[in-house]
Design a protein around this motif. Structure first.
Motif: not given
Length: 434
Positions: A1-24
């Motif tokens: 499911m969503y394989e094309k998006e998973k290959e191409t979409i760039e996800i960015g997280i600004i902030g690597a605290g508890g929730m930032g790491r959790f999401y990443a």
């Protein structure tokens, strides 16, 4: 499911605290190939070493995230959201989506409106739990502020791996509900912890802090104090609605205590009954209790005192919570769709007390006539007012100092209480998903 998006979409997280790491970590584990994170420049090398060998890519700063990513989440403290978005927002890639994980959405949305280009979509979110909680079945707020349906669908695809219950709200609705639920709940537990510290008490050694309801109070209070102070400060101080709720809670605590010390039984009973009828009187006979039985909570105790040796408690913190809801005209059941595990526990023990006539009568008798616990209740009144004043003044520094003083007092107990608390949260979360 969503394989094309998973290959191409760039996800960015600004902030690597508890929730930032959790999401990443959660997104990378779900198969999203281009998960990028950043934090303060001085943490760059440390983060690179930490995520070495994973499919999470560490970038030098928020400019690198903003220029290349299709979905950007700001996982920063609410106190700093304006300055961080001001710095990196103008560099946001054309047509990208910006979001945030702050607990107060008004300043976050205002920052996005001020600093990101008009061709950028704004779809915010908020996982209603901490990074140590399994997100499955937990509420996840999604706020479509300025976006196409296509972009909303993309965000929902990205978030689907959390297996959370998606709740669509506006920023205003989000802030009102979190004020009604999280902010006041936190204030109650913070006041308990401060009162215990002021009395030099470890509550698990005190006979009137033994039992299922008391286990929730102790474990949740310690859970809050073992976390980072800014998580609670931002929610309370930066949300103007929260200030109103916390002030009323302190007033309800004080008003009830004044009746207690004067032993004005008739007036005290009338006030408790009026508030209880308002909150719980409309429940149907087939209403399923949030906590099926107080005995479910007996196993989550830090105390070595046998339950049969427990002594009566006034439960002033719970009586005042229901009085607060009544005075503000709030029905907490309307907000269960956005419940956090802590709010569900708080609601559960409050509901259990008010719908158990024998236990409620015991609490009323203790509140009015058990003078040996009067000093504990007095200290709770003082601390509730102190926290309300700290929030009203809007001082992050004052909030931090007050928080850390109590955290230091209980620090040696955090390891054990975290284990017990995690089991308790897992139990209540399992019930939520059923």
């Amino acid at each position: 499911m969503y394989e094309k998006e998973k290959e191409t979409i760039e996800i960015g997280i600004i902030g690597a605290g508890g929730m930032g790491r959790f999401y990443a970590q959660r997104l990378a584990k779900a198969g999203w190939k281009k998960v990028n994170v950043c934090d303060l420049p001085e943490k760059y090398e440390q983060l690179k070493k930490e995520f070495e060998g994973t499919n999470i890519h560490v970038l030098p700063d928020g400019f690198h995230i903003s220029r290349k990513c299709d979905w950007i989440m700001y996982a920063v403290e609410a106190e700093y959201i304006d300055s961080v978005v001001k710095t990196f927002g103008p560099a946001t890639k054309m047509g990208a989506i910006v979001s945030g994980q702050t607990s107060v959405k008004k300043p976050e949305i205002e920052a996005f409106e001020k600093y990101v280009p008009e061709d950028v979509h704004i779809i915010s979110c908020h996982s209603m739990h901490g990074p140590a909680v399994d997100p499955k079945g937990q509420p996840l707020i999604v706020i479509k502020h300025r976006a196409s349906e296509e972009k909303v669908e993309l965000v929902l695809k990205i978030l689907s791996c959390f297996e959370s219950n998606i709740v669509h709200l506006s920023a205003e609705e989000h802030d009102r509900i979190t004020a009604d639920t999280q902010a006041v709940t936190h204030a109650a537990f913070l006041s308990m912890g401060s009162a215990w510290r002021e009395n030099s008490q470890f509550p698990w050694l005190i006979p009137h802090f033994v039992g299922g309801i008391e286990n929730v109070k102790v474990n949740v209070a310690l859970r809050i104090y073992s976390n980072k102070w800014h998580v609670y400060a931002g929610l309370a101080i930066m949300n103007p609605i929260a200030k109103v709720q916390i002030t009323q809670y302190a007033k309800s605590v004080a008003d009830l205590f004044k009746l207690m010390i004067q032993e004005k039984e008739q007036e005290f009973r009338a006030r408790i009954k009026q508030a209880g009828d308002f909150v719980f009187g409309g429940l149907q006979k087939d209403h399923v209790p949030i906590l099926l039985d107080d005995r479910l909570l007996d196993e989550f105790s830090l105390s070595k005192i046998p339950k049969e040796n427990r002594q009566r408690n006034s439960h002033l913190s719970l009586l005042a919570m229901v009085d607060c809801w009544y005075e503000l005209g709030l029905n907490p059941y309307e907000h269960m769709v956005c419940q956090t595990p802590l709010f569900r526990l708080w609601m559960g023990i409050t509901e259990y007390l008010f719908r158990n006539p024998a236990m409620l009568e015991e609490a009323i008798q203790a509140a009015l006539y058990r003078k040996e616990i009067r000093s504990d209740d007095m200290e709770f009144v003082t601390c509730a007012r102190g926290w309300a004043e700290a929030v009203s003044l809007g001082s992050m520094e004052g909030y931090q100092k007050r928080f850390e003083q109590t955290a230091d007092f209980f620090r040696d107990q955090f390891a054990e209480s975290t284990i017990v608390g995690n089991r308790m949260i897992a139990m209540i979360s399992k019930n939520m998903s059923q």
